[in-house]
Design a protein around this motif. Structure first.
Motif, mmCIF file in Angstrom:
data_model
loop_
_atom_site.group_PDB
_atom_site.id
_atom_site.type_symbol
_atom_site.label_atom_id
_atom_site.label_comp_id
_atom_site.label_asym_id
_atom_site.label_seq_id
_atom_site.Cartn_x
_atom_site.Cartn_y
_atom_site.Cartn_z
ATOM 1 N N VAL A 105 0.839 -1.189 0.000
ATOM 2 C CA VAL A 105 0.000 0.000 0.000
ATOM 3 C C VAL A 105 0.875 1.239 0.000
ATOM 4 O O VAL A 105 1.829 1.334 0.771
ATOM 5 N N VAL A 106 0.549 2.180 -0.890
ATOM 6 C CA VAL A 106 1.186 3.497 -0.894
ATOM 7 C C VAL A 106 0.203 4.461 -0.236
ATOM 8 O O VAL A 106 -0.927 4.616 -0.689
ATOM 9 N N ALA A 107 0.656 5.116 0.826
ATOM 10 C CA ALA A 107 -0.249 5.965 1.597
ATOM 11 C C ALA A 107 -0.613 7.246 0.868
ATOM 12 O O ALA A 107 -1.714 7.776 1.049
ATOM 13 N N GLY A 108 0.302 7.764 0.040
ATOM 14 C CA GLY A 108 0.017 9.011 -0.647
ATOM 15 C C GLY A 108 0.820 9.166 -1.924
ATOM 16 O O GLY A 108 2.051 9.120 -1.915
ATOM 17 N N MET A 109 0.130 9.334 -3.022
ATOM 18 C CA MET A 109 0.788 9.593 -4.306
ATOM 19 C C MET A 109 1.241 11.043 -4.367
ATOM 20 O O MET A 109 0.545 11.954 -3.919
ATOM 21 N N ILE A 110 2.427 11.260 -4.923
ATOM 22 C CA ILE A 110 2.931 12.609 -5.145
ATOM 23 C C ILE A 110 3.448 12.731 -6.584
ATOM 24 O O ILE A 110 3.638 11.742 -7.280
ATOM 25 N N PHE A 158 -2.587 8.629 7.972
ATOM 26 C CA PHE A 158 -3.702 7.827 8.471
ATOM 27 C C PHE A 158 -3.894 6.574 7.618
ATOM 28 O O PHE A 158 -4.250 5.508 8.133
ATOM 29 N N VAL A 159 -3.680 6.696 6.296
ATOM 30 C CA VAL A 159 -3.748 5.522 5.422
ATOM 31 C C VAL A 159 -2.607 4.571 5.777
ATOM 32 O O VAL A 159 -2.805 3.350 5.880
ATOM 33 N N GLY A 160 -1.407 5.125 5.971
ATOM 34 C CA GLY A 160 -0.266 4.292 6.337
ATOM 35 C C GLY A 160 -0.483 3.568 7.651
ATOM 36 O O GLY A 160 -0.157 2.371 7.786
ATOM 37 N N GLU A 161 -1.041 4.250 8.628
ATOM 38 C CA GLU A 161 -1.309 3.629 9.926
ATOM 39 C C GLU A 161 -2.308 2.487 9.787
ATOM 40 O O GLU A 161 -2.128 1.399 10.358
ATOM 41 N N ALA A 162 -3.373 2.720 9.005
ATOM 42 C CA ALA A 162 -4.371 1.671 8.800
ATOM 43 C C ALA A 162 -3.774 0.481 8.059
ATOM 44 O O ALA A 162 -4.057 -0.682 8.391
ATOM 45 N N ALA A 163 -2.949 0.754 7.065
ATOM 46 C CA ALA A 163 -2.350 -0.331 6.281
ATOM 47 C C ALA A 163 -1.392 -1.170 7.126
ATOM 48 O O ALA A 163 -1.359 -2.401 7.017
ATOM 49 N N ARG A 164 -0.615 -0.509 7.978
ATOM 50 C CA ARG A 164 0.355 -1.239 8.799
ATOM 51 C C ARG A 164 -0.323 -2.172 9.796
ATOM 52 O O ARG A 164 0.275 -3.171 10.221
ATOM 53 N N SER A 165 -1.553 -1.865 10.160
ATOM 54 C CA SER A 165 -2.265 -2.714 11.113
ATOM 55 C C SER A 165 -3.100 -3.795 10.434
ATOM 56 O O SER A 165 -3.733 -4.601 11.110
ATOM 57 N N PRO A 219 -3.640 -7.258 8.528
ATOM 58 C CA PRO A 219 -2.863 -8.494 8.457
ATOM 59 C C PRO A 219 -2.449 -8.914 7.052
ATOM 60 O O PRO A 219 -1.484 -9.673 6.892
ATOM 61 N N ALA A 220 -3.151 -8.448 6.030
ATOM 62 C CA ALA A 220 -2.826 -8.849 4.659
ATOM 63 C C ALA A 220 -1.875 -7.873 3.971
ATOM 64 O O ALA A 220 -1.524 -8.068 2.809
ATOM 65 N N VAL A 221 -1.465 -6.832 4.660
ATOM 66 C CA VAL A 221 -0.526 -5.856 4.095
ATOM 67 C C VAL A 221 0.860 -6.150 4.641
ATOM 68 O O VAL A 221 1.069 -6.180 5.859
ATOM 69 N N ASP A 222 1.806 -6.379 3.750
ATOM 70 C CA ASP A 222 3.164 -6.701 4.198
ATOM 71 C C ASP A 222 4.183 -5.607 3.906
ATOM 72 O O ASP A 222 5.333 -5.697 4.325
ATOM 73 N N ARG A 223 3.758 -4.555 3.185
ATOM 74 C CA ARG A 223 4.670 -3.440 2.944
ATOM 75 C C ARG A 223 3.865 -2.165 2.781
ATOM 76 O O ARG A 223 2.885 -2.148 2.045
ATOM 77 N N VAL A 224 4.294 -1.113 3.456
ATOM 78 C CA VAL A 224 3.658 0.193 3.346
ATOM 79 C C VAL A 224 4.705 1.200 2.907
ATOM 80 O O VAL A 224 5.799 1.281 3.474
ATOM 81 N N ILE A 225 4.371 1.966 1.880
ATOM 82 C CA ILE A 225 5.238 3.017 1.353
ATOM 83 C C ILE A 225 4.565 4.350 1.664
ATOM 84 O O ILE A 225 3.392 4.550 1.344
ATOM 85 N N ASP A 226 5.287 5.250 2.285
ATOM 86 C CA ASP A 226 4.677 6.518 2.700
ATOM 87 C C ASP A 226 4.242 7.356 1.511
ATOM 88 O O ASP A 226 3.145 7.928 1.509
ATOM 89 N N ASP A 227 5.084 7.459 0.494
ATOM 90 C CA ASP A 227 4.720 8.204 -0.707
ATOM 91 C C ASP A 227 5.528 7.698 -1.882
ATOM 92 O O ASP A 227 6.593 7.101 -1.712
ATOM 93 N N THR A 228 5.001 7.935 -3.070
ATOM 94 C CA THR A 228 5.710 7.548 -4.284
ATOM 95 C C THR A 228 5.327 8.475 -5.406
ATOM 96 O O THR A 228 4.205 8.988 -5.454
ATOM 97 N N SER A 229 6.267 8.708 -6.315
ATOM 98 C CA SER A 229 6.010 9.559 -7.473
ATOM 99 C C SER A 229 5.080 8.838 -8.435
ATOM 100 O O SER A 229 5.295 7.669 -8.763
ATOM 101 N N PHE A 230 4.050 9.528 -8.881
ATOM 102 C CA PHE A 230 3.034 8.930 -9.746
ATOM 103 C C PHE A 230 3.526 8.820 -11.183
ATOM 104 O O PHE A 230 3.421 7.781 -11.818
ATOM 105 N N GLY A 231 4.013 9.920 -11.723
ATOM 106 C CA GLY A 231 4.603 9.900 -13.057
ATOM 107 C C GLY A 231 3.614 9.969 -14.204
ATOM 108 O O GLY A 231 3.984 10.343 -15.307
#
Length: 445
Positions: A211-216, A343-350, A352-364
Motif C-alpha cells: 500500500v502506498v499511503a500518498g501519491m505525489i 492515516f492511510v499508512g497507519e491503517a495499512a500497517r495494522s 494483516p494482509a498488508v506486508d509493505r507500506v510506502i509513505d509516498d511515491t512519485s506517480f509519473g
C-alpha cells in the motif's frame, strides 16, 4: 438486481458485473444505475445524480448527444431502471452522502468509466475463461475502475454501519480516462465543505499486499483536439491549387516534438491519433488529430500547451491552411498531504494482509482526481491519493489487464479504517483556515 447479502461478502461478484458492462466517458449509464441500486440498499441520507452531482457547465470531453442517447438506450436494454435513467438525463455520475453529525466532512473519490479498447478473448485471460469478459465491443475496464467503484461501495457500506460521526461523501466520478469528469465535480458545491478527501487506485505496478499511503508528483495534463482545414484539388492535374491539410499535419508533427523542454521540470508531448484525407489522388482538405501535453507542474503543462498551439498554427499558416486546437480534457498537479496520508499508512500497517507500506511515491502519470484534491487543499483541507497494490498479469490499459480480487477487501478495510480514524481525531480541529498547509502548486486551468 440488488441482494440482501452485504457488499463486503460479494465484492468480487460486484466487480465482475461492472467488468462485464464497461462504458466510456460520460456514457456510464448502466454503471451509474447499478451503483445507485447498491447505494439505495445501503441507505444514505442524500443522493445526487448526473447534473446534480456536479457543475455541468465545466464538463470536458463530452461526446455527441447522439452517442450519449445510444448508450442510454443500451443501458435500458440491459435492465437499467427507467426512473434512474430519467433522473440522470444526459449526464452520468453520482454522489452519495451520509449525514451523521455536523463535522468533520470526509469524502472518498472513485472513478467509474472504462477504456475505448477491445478486451482479449484468449482463454488464458481470466475474465474470458471465467465468463466475465466485457460484453461491450471496443470498451474494456483495463485500468481497474471496476474495482475502484466496488471499493467505493464497500467503504460506503462499512462507514454507514459504523459509529462514524460527521458527514461522509462518496464521489462516483465519470470520465476520468478522458480527464473530463474531475473538474465539474471539483467546481461544484459538493466539494466546498470537504475537510478530508481520499482517492484510491489499485495496482500501478504495486503487488498485492503493498500500500502506498500518498501519491505525489503526478503530471498535469491537457488532452487536445486538433483540426486542419485546407482546400482539395486534383493531386495530379493541379496540386498547386489545393491547400494541403496533410502537409500542415506533417509539419506540425515534426515541430511539436521539437518544442524545447523546460529547465524547471519534466515536460511531455505526444500526438497519438490522426484521421483525414479522402484518396491518394486528392489533396487533403481536412485532418483531425488527438494530442496531449504534460508537465511536472500545472504551469509547465500550460507552457507546453501554449507552445503546442503556436506550433500547430504556424504549421497551418506555412501551408495556407487553418487550424484549431481545443482542450478536450485536463487535470492539474496535486500532491498528497503527508498528514492525511499518514492515516492511510497507519491503517495499512495494522492490516494483516498488508506486508509493505510506502509513505509516498512519485506517480509519473496523470489523473483528474487531482482537481478534487486541489479544490479541498485550496480551501484549507487535506487530501491524499492512496495506491492499493494488486497483482496484475499485464500493464494497465492492455487487452489482458486483470486484478487480484484479494485486493478488494484489503482496500475497503484500509480505507474505512483510515476514514474512521481521521474523523475521530479530526487533525484540523482548532486550526484556522489560514494556518492549514496545502501544496504550493497553483491550478491555472
Amino acid at each position: 438486481m440488488t441482494t440482501d447479502t452485504p457488499i463486503r461478502d460479494r465484492l468480487s461478484e460486484l466487480r465482475r458485473e461492472f467488468h462485464r458492462y464497461p462504458e466510456p466517458a460520460w456514457r456510464e449509464f448502466y454503471t451509474t444505475c447499478r451503483l445507485v441500486e447498491e447505494i439505495e440498499a445501503i441507505g444514505v441520507d442524500r443522493l445526487y445524480l448526473g447534473r446534480a452531482a456536479m457543475n455541468p457547465t465545466e464538463r470536458l470531453a463530452v461526446p455527441s448527444p447522439g452517442d450519449i442517447a445510444t448508450w442510454r438506450d443500451r443501458a435500458r436494454e440491459d435492465g437499467s431502471r427507467d426512473d434512474l435513467l430519467d433522473a440522470l438525463g444526459d449526464c452520468t455520475g453520482a454522489i452519495a452522502v451520509l449525514d451523521r453529525g455536523d463535522e468533520p466532512t470526509l469524502a472518498l473519490r472513485v472513478d467509474i468509466d472504462g477504456l475505448l479498447r477491445d478486451e482479449s478473448t484468449d482463454e488464458v485471460h481470466r475474465p474470458a475463461a471465467e465468463g466475465f469478459h466485457s460484453r461491450r465491443d471496443g470498451v474494456m475496464h483495463a485500468c481497474g475502475h471496476d474495482a475502484h467503484m466496488t471499493i467505493g461501495l464497500g467503504v460506503l457500506e462499512a462507514v454507514a454501519e459504523s459509529d462514524f460521526s460527521g458527514t461522509f461523501k462518496v464521489f462516483f466520478q465519470p470520465a476520468e480516462e478522458k480527464a473530463g469528469g474531475g473538474r465539474p465535480m471539483a467546481k461544484s458545491e459538493h466539494i466546498a465543505d470537504v475537510d478530508y478527501l481520499f482517492a484510491v487506485h489499485i495496482g500501478l505496478d504495486h503487488p498485492t499486499g503493498e500500500v502506498v499511503a500518498g501519491m505525489i508528483e503526478p503530471l498535469a495534463v491537457s488532452n487536445l483536439g486538433v483540426t486542419f482545414r485546407g482546400e482539395s484539388s486534383h493531386a495530379g492535374l493541379a496540386p498547386n491549387e489545393g491547400r494541403n491539410a496533410m502537409q500542415a499535419l506533417g509539419t506540425a508533427i515534426q515541430n511539436v516534438y521539437a518544442i524545447p523542454r523546460h529547465a524547471d521540470g519534466t515536460t511531455r508531448v505526444n500526438l497519438g491519433r490522426v484521421e483525414g484525407g479522402t484518396a491518394s489522388n486528392v489533396t487533403a482538405e481536412y485532418i483531425e488529430a488527438e494530442a496531449e501535453v504534460r508537465g511536472e507542474t500545472t504551469a509547465l503543462m500550460e507552457y507546453m500547451k501554449t507552445e503546442f498551439e503556436k506550433t500547430v498554427r504556424a504549421a497551418a499558416d506555412m501551408h495556407r491552411c487553418d487550424a484549431d486546437v481545443t482542450v478536450e480534457g485536463q487535470a492539474p498537479r496535486a500532491d498528497s498531504d503527508p498528514v492525511l496520508a499518514a492515516f492511510v499508512g497507519e491503517a495499512a500497517r495494522s492490516h494483516p494482509a498488508v506486508d509493505r507500506v510506502i509513505d509516498d511515491t512519485s506517480f509519473g502519470a496523470s489523473e483528474d482526481g487531482t482537481y478534487l484534491m486541489r479544490a479541498v487543499q485550496e480551501h484549507g483541507g487535506l487530501a491524499t491519493y492512496a495506491i492499493v497494490g494488486t497483482d496484475h498479469p499485464t500493464g494497465h490499459h492492455t487487452a489482458t489487464f486483470d486484478i487480484d480480487e484479494a485486493t478488494l477487501p484489503i482496500a475497503v478495510e484500509v480505507l474505512t479504517d483510515a476514514i474512521l480514524t481521521t474523523a475521530a481525531r479530526d487533525p484540523l480541529d482548532g486550526i484556522s483556515g489560514d494556518s492549514r498547509t496545502a501544496t504550493e502548486e497553483v491550478d491555472s486551468t
